[in-house]
Design an enzyme around this catalytic site. Structure first.
Site, PDB file in Angstrom:
ATOM      1  CB  THR A   1     -17.183   8.709   3.422  1.00 50.52           C
ATOM      2  OG1 THR A   1     -15.847   8.243   3.152  1.00 50.52           O
ATOM      3  CG2 THR A   1     -17.165  10.221   3.447  1.00 50.52           C
TER       4      THR A   1
ATOM      5  N   GLY B   1     -16.139   8.808  -0.436  1.00 49.57           N
ATOM      6  CA  GLY B   1     -17.364   9.581  -0.287  1.00 49.57           C
ATOM      7  C   GLY B   1     -18.146   9.703  -1.583  1.00 49.57           C
TER       8      GLY B   1
ATOM      9  CB  SER C   1      -3.941   1.604   0.684  1.00 45.78           C
ATOM     10  OG  SER C   1      -3.655   2.893   1.205  1.00 45.78           O
TER      11      SER C   1
ATOM     12  CG  ASN D   1      -3.128   6.996   1.458  1.00 43.30           C
ATOM     13  OD1 ASN D   1      -2.940   7.939   0.698  1.00 43.30           O
ATOM     14  ND2 ASN D   1      -4.330   6.650   1.894  1.00 43.30           N
ATOM     15  CB  THR D   2       1.251   1.618   1.623  1.00 45.62           C
ATOM     16  OG1 THR D   2       0.570   1.760   2.883  1.00 45.62           O
ATOM     17  CG2 THR D   2       2.511   0.804   1.826  1.00 45.62           C
TER      18      THR D   2
ATOM     19  CB  THR E   1     -12.909   0.421  -5.523  1.00 45.48           C
ATOM     20  OG1 THR E   1     -13.447   1.726  -5.230  1.00 45.48           O
ATOM     21  CG2 THR E   1     -13.593  -0.099  -6.761  1.00 45.48           C
ATOM     22  CG  ASN E   2      -8.487   1.071  -0.815  1.00 42.53           C
ATOM     23  OD1 ASN E   2      -8.704   2.060  -0.127  1.00 42.53           O
ATOM     24  ND2 ASN E   2      -7.724   0.073  -0.388  1.00 42.53           N
TER      25      ASN E   2
ATOM     26  CG  ASN F   1      -5.825  -2.687   1.506  1.00 47.79           C
ATOM     27  OD1 ASN F   1      -5.695  -2.325   0.334  1.00 47.79           O
ATOM     28  ND2 ASN F   1      -6.134  -1.849   2.472  1.00 47.79           N
TER      29      ASN F   1
ATOM     30  CG  ASN G   1      -7.252   7.877   4.022  1.00 43.79           C
ATOM     31  OD1 ASN G   1      -6.176   7.310   4.276  1.00 43.79           O
ATOM     32  ND2 ASN G   1      -8.193   7.334   3.244  1.00 43.79           N
ATOM     33  NE  ARG G   2      -0.992  14.121   3.833  1.00 45.46           N
ATOM     34  CZ  ARG G   2      -1.560  15.278   3.449  1.00 45.46           C
ATOM     35  NH1 ARG G   2      -2.303  15.311   2.364  1.00 45.46           N
ATOM     36  NH2 ARG G   2      -1.355  16.380   4.143  1.00 45.46           N
TER      37      ARG G   2
ATOM     38  N   GLY H   1      -1.735   5.883   5.720  1.00 46.73           N
ATOM     39  CA  GLY H   1      -0.541   5.047   5.643  1.00 46.73           C
ATOM     40  C   GLY H   1      -0.547   3.850   6.573  1.00 46.73           C
ATOM     41  CG  PHE H   2      -1.732   0.335   5.744  1.00 46.12           C
ATOM     42  CD1 PHE H   2      -2.998   0.713   5.316  1.00 46.12           C
ATOM     43  CD2 PHE H   2      -1.002  -0.545   4.959  1.00 46.12           C
ATOM     44  CE1 PHE H   2      -3.525   0.223   4.126  1.00 46.12           C
ATOM     45  CE2 PHE H   2      -1.525  -1.042   3.777  1.00 46.12           C
ATOM     46  CZ  PHE H   2      -2.787  -0.659   3.363  1.00 46.12           C
TER      47      PHE H   2
ATOM     48  CE  LYS I   1      -6.970   4.094  10.057  1.00 50.40           C
ATOM     49  NZ  LYS I   1      -7.060   3.496   8.720  1.00 50.40           N
TER      50      LYS I   1
ATOM     51  CE  LYS J   1     -11.211  -1.472   0.440  1.00 48.25           C
ATOM     52  NZ  LYS J   1     -11.465  -1.011   1.817  1.00 48.25           N
TER      53      LYS J   1
END
Length: 356
Positions: free
Chosen positions: A339, A288, A199, A201-202, A266-267, A196, A134-135, A137-138, A89, A238
């Protein structure tokens, strides 16, 4: 069909080195996934700094027959295989990861200011499915920290992209400001940039894929790029795997209208179809093996929608040589893994690219 430039000759395999991760994985998998990930990155970074280590890593793990160089969005990639955003990251391990043989590495997702991301635990292994949820959140050290790192030494020939994301506290109607700020930070040091907006998760981020938001966001970034004198880095978008036909048409039209350069499909996905692990109920984005069919479908749809004029990077669930080749056959110019690296370790590129 095999990738152009790939030999059918079976490469010599150093079995002891390739099996090392298989022996270590049970120990790593006893640790919290995020802790294990941080340890492996720190170890690889430290090891790669030792005299002769880069050469050893490349000789041991880099694919022998990865495919011919790829020309995409104005850049030359030494082969199609790269590492997706999220693995490194903050760009802390480019030398070590580059020595494993990746043709490109995408750093990030980076936010304008440092932010911790979501509370832990926020990363889960779904071992039965060779998947992750995953979560995150950047979580990010922030743009200035990553820019300083990217100004340092990087492996020769390695293409480095940066995935850009809005801050968690930035309202959607002000998101363009964050992406513009990030563009200004990174355009001098990144080979390419990724918007991006996908995601899960945001909060609300995926709403930026809607045409009403997307047109303005891409226009603002494209105008900033047009004002640059000299080098103008490619800008990609993305997207999420849940896009419908109309959404795909909107994304393609918005990218084409602003003269941007590529698509990453993709994401992670919020769907859990076919997932067996009891951890499938954890909220967040799934990556995955269960994601591969959706990735392949979206890559094909985007390739057809653009008539091949806009390069597509395949990302999501690619974990075998057959899947790598299928993604290229579907229209992908480049392929990214993440993954598969967690489950197969540093030998993953050989397993994808080299004949068995």
């Amino acid at each position: 069909m095999k990738p152009q430039g790939v030999s059918s000759e079976r490469p010599p395999v150093e079995a002891d080195s390739l099996d090392l991760y298989r022996a270590l994985r049970p120990l790593l998998f006893r640790l919290d996934p995020e802790t294990a990930h941080g340890l492996t990155l720190r170890f690889l970074r430290t090891f790669a700094s030792l005299p002769g280590a880069e050469h050893w890593l490349r000789r041991t793990f880099a694919p022998r027959f990865p495919g011919a160089p790829v020309d995409a969005f104005g850049l030359r990639f030494r082969h199609p295989l790269g590492l997706a955003a999220g693995y490194d990251k903050d760009g802390v391990c480019l030398t070590g990861l580059g020595a494993l043989g990746f043709g490109h590495i995408e750093v990030g997702t980076v936010t304008p200011e440092p932010q911790p991301g979501n509370p832990r635990p926020r990363l889960f292994r779904l071992v039965e499915d060779e998947a992750l949820v995953n979560r995150m959140g950047f979580p990010s050290r922030g743009a200035e920290d990553v820019v300083r790192r990217l100004r340092g030494r990087r492996p020769e020939g390695l293409v480095v992209g940066v995935s850009l994301g809005k801050g968690a506290s930035t309202p959607l109607d002000e998101a363009a400001r964050d992406y513009l700020r990030l563009f200004e930070h990174f355009h001098p040091v990144a080979d390419y940039l990724v918007i991006n907006i996908s995601s899960p998760n945001t909060l609300g981020l995926r709403r930026l894929q809607a045409r009403a938001f997307l047109d303005d966001l891409l226009r603002i970034v494209a105008e900033a790029r047009r004002r640059l004198e000299g080098r103008r880095p490619p800008v990609l978008v993305k997207v999420a795997p849940e896009l419908g036909v109309a959404d795909i048409d909107d994304v393609v039209a918005a990218i084409a209208d602003q003269g941007l350069d590529g698509i990453i499909a993709t994401n992670t996905t919020t769907e859990r179809r076919g997932v067996r692990s009891p951890l499938r109920s954890e909220s967040g984005g799934l990556s995955g093996r269960p994601q591969f069919a959706r990735t392949l479908d979206l890559v094909g749809r985007f390739a057809r929608a653009t008539s091949g004029r806009i390069p597509v990077i395949a990302c999501g669930g690619i974990a075998s040589r057959d899947e790598y080749i299928a993604a290229l056959d579907a229209g992908a110019s480049l392929v990214q893994v993440y993954t598969a690296m967690v489950y197969q370790g540093p030998a993953v590129l050989r397993r994808l690219a080299d004949p068995g």
